[in-house]
Motif scaffolding. Structure first.
Motif, mmCIF file in Angstrom:
data_model
loop_
_atom_site.group_PDB
_atom_site.id
_atom_site.type_symbol
_atom_site.label_atom_id
_atom_site.label_comp_id
_atom_site.label_asym_id
_atom_site.label_seq_id
_atom_site.Cartn_x
_atom_site.Cartn_y
_atom_site.Cartn_z
ATOM 1 N N SER A 105 31.498 6.276 -8.722
ATOM 2 C CA SER A 105 31.040 4.707 -8.699
ATOM 3 C C SER A 105 29.660 4.470 -8.451
ATOM 4 O O SER A 105 29.052 3.538 -8.773
ATOM 5 C CB SER A 105 32.121 3.935 -7.713
ATOM 6 O OG SER A 105 31.721 4.134 -6.499
ATOM 7 N N GLN A 133 36.424 8.972 2.519
ATOM 8 C CA GLN A 133 34.831 8.619 2.827
ATOM 9 C C GLN A 133 34.126 9.264 3.438
ATOM 10 O O GLN A 133 32.946 9.448 3.216
ATOM 11 C CB GLN A 133 34.767 7.156 3.584
ATOM 12 C CG GLN A 133 33.520 6.432 3.595
ATOM 13 C CD GLN A 133 32.932 5.952 2.401
ATOM 14 O OE1 GLN A 133 33.844 5.123 1.462
ATOM 15 N NE2 GLN A 133 32.102 6.668 1.850
ATOM 16 N N GLU A 157 34.616 7.649 -5.427
ATOM 17 C CA GLU A 157 33.631 7.135 -4.713
ATOM 18 C C GLU A 157 32.249 7.223 -5.229
ATOM 19 O O GLU A 157 31.275 6.690 -5.482
ATOM 20 C CB GLU A 157 33.773 7.156 -3.329
ATOM 21 C CG GLU A 157 32.665 6.563 -2.483
ATOM 22 C CD GLU A 157 33.248 4.966 -2.195
ATOM 23 O OE1 GLU A 157 32.382 4.198 -1.574
ATOM 24 O OE2 GLU A 157 34.229 4.711 -2.879
ATOM 25 N N SER A 169 29.982 1.803 -1.483
ATOM 26 C CA SER A 169 30.489 1.930 -0.012
ATOM 27 C C SER A 169 29.781 1.218 0.993
ATOM 28 O O SER A 169 30.638 0.821 1.914
ATOM 29 C CB SER A 169 30.102 3.490 0.077
ATOM 30 O OG SER A 169 28.750 3.731 0.318
#
Length: 483
Positions: free
Chosen positions: A61, A14, A58, A91
């Motif tokens: 997406s 992340q 991530e 997120s």
């Protein structure tokens, strides 16, 4: 050059995704520009390639980047063009909600084990494959015909399994109950989850042992409960501490693991048990007893559960197959008053309409078979053998740097480090050298404690694993091993 912060609570992938998103928004990577390859970026940042793959996933997406076979990964043109096509900011959703993620150390351990399967595992609290009754289960499944009806089962659990548990609990745990007072769950954690969600309310005060496995479970904080600690000594908690907490905070429930407690391996003192039950009766205070390890007693004489002494119904008793058979069976149970069982069965039905009936059928056959007791005897012998290998290795590698009490059952060895060492740095250094463990602070303790679980590692890995841990510890304290 920017690198991810391994001490941060935010996962590495992340951090990388957020950093790349920022650089793209600043124009360092214009729309359509080519990003570094996964392998190159992993080398630059000093992380595993799989971490970069997660970061790219991530960003994909969110529509920020696009990947095409043979063309690499590029910044999306439509996301940053004149008429961008916006996707949800997943997120931000992932950071929301009331259900909290696992503690950072536990997420780091899980990430390390996923990225490096060859790590010697002293962290996972489960049995290794060679300790599970694989042959016995295979034989039972070949001998018995299971139901042809695969619809929803009784939300309280498969009736023949509850009937088998009535006999099992009376024979092996000294608990007298009926099938209507048993709820089948997917394991101890689902039992705890149902209790915290359905029997307690946000703001309620509850007491847990310190250190305690419960402390590592975010479900208590997710439910909005206020946690108060009960210090554990060599004899367990002190009942008078519960009285003090009740007077000050009006605690609504106590959570305990009295036999071969996780993580300390302690067995609750007999005199204190009587005092606790008297106090629970006086205060009308429910006690949740989690009892996963009792049948692993190495002398073959398991300590009695509190529930076997409970004459007035103060104890909610939780058990499972995870620590005595196989975690993958996903079978647990709770013994409680019928009104509580019906309430929790109704809630569980809203979640998943009940467990799969086939594992319940297998579990019932296993409990009723001639294989169960011999399996327990073999399990105890092999766990004790692994425990002894671990102790021997610690005494050889770290005779003056680690202290511990020898457990007489269970899967864990609770150790105190003599030197002051930063939990996170020790864990990272151990991972770098090929071994993983759980820092004691995960269970509520001060730094300086660690939990070694000896059930998961292979016997031949235990000595080398402790040698690697010793190297990591000596590296951090600046001490060279004796020649």
């Amino acid at each position: 050059m920017w690198i991810p912060d391994r001490q941060s609570k935010k996962p590495l992938y992340q951090q990388i995704a957020d950093h790349l998103e920022q650089r793209i928004s600043y124009g360092e990577y214009p729309p359509g520009s080519l990003l570094p390859s996964e392998r190159k970026l992993a080398d630059q940042l000093g992380v595993n390639r799989s971490t970069v793959i997660l970061a790219f996933a991530e960003l994909r997406s969110m529509g920020i980047i696009e990947s095409r076979t043979g063309s690499g990964t590029r910044v999306s043109k439509t996301k940053w063009g004149a008429t961008p096509k916006h996707t949800p900011n997943w997120s931000r959703y992932a950071e929301g909600g009331s259900f909290l993620p696992n503690p950072p150390f536990m997420r780091r351990i899980r990430e390390a084990l996923h990225q490096h399967p060859s790590l010697i595992d002293f962290a996972s609290g489960e049995l290794s494959a060679d300790l599970a009754p694989n042959d016995e289960i295979t034989k039972l499944m070949s001998e018995h015909k299971y139901t042809s009806y695969l619809g929803y089962d009784n939300p309280q659990g498969y009736v023949p399994l509850r009937q088998a548990l009535v006999s099992y609990l009376e024979r092996h745990r000294g608990i007298h109950t009926t099938e209507s007072s048993i709820l089948i769950t997917s394991g101890s954690q689902q039992s705890l989850y149902l209790i915290t969600q359905c029997l307690l309310s946000p703001g309620d005060a509850v007491a847990i042992e310190d250190p305690s496995y419960c402390y590592s479970l975010p479900m208590f904080q997710s439910a909005g409960l206020r946690l108060f600690r009960l210090p554990v000594d060599s004899s367990g908690i002190r009942p008078e501490d519960i009285r003090a907490l009740y007077k000050k905070h009006r605690i609504k429930m106590v959570f305990m693991n009295p036999n071969f407690q996780n993580p300390t391996g302690m067995v609750f003192d007999a005199e204190r048990r009587k005092q606790l039950l008297d106090l629970a009766s006086e205060l009308r205070l429910p006690i949740v007893e989690d009892d996963p390890f009792s049948l692993t007693a190495y002398d073959g004489v398991p300590p009695s559960p509190l529930k076997s002494m409970d004459m007035i119904g103060s104890i909610l008793y939780i058990g499972s197959f995870s620590k005595i058979a196989a975690s993958g069976m996903r079978i647990g149970w709770m013994v409680a008053p019928n009104s509580i069982v019906e309430r929790l069965a109704d809630a569980r039905q809203q979640m998943d309409f009940g467990l799969s009936v086939i594992p319940q059928q297998v579990a019932a056959q296993f409990l009723n078979s001639n294989h169960f007791v011999p399996h327990l005897e073999r399990l105890r012998m092999q766990l004790q053998f692994k425990r002894d290998l671990l102790i021997e290795a610690l005494q050889k590698e770290l005779p003056d740097l680690v202290t511990f009490s020898i457990p007489q059952g269970g899967l864990h060895l609770w150790c105190k480090l003599i030197p002051e060492v930063h939990d996170g740095k020790l864990l990272e250094e151990a991972i770098r050298r090929g071994v993983v463990f759980v820092p004691g602070s995960v269970y509520g303790s001060d730094s300086g404690y660690i939990r070694f679980t000896y059930a998961r590692a292979k016997a031949e890995e235990i000595g080398p694993g402790i040698a690697k841990f010793a190297e990591a510890l000596r590296e951090l304290i600046g001490e060279k091993p004796a020649l």
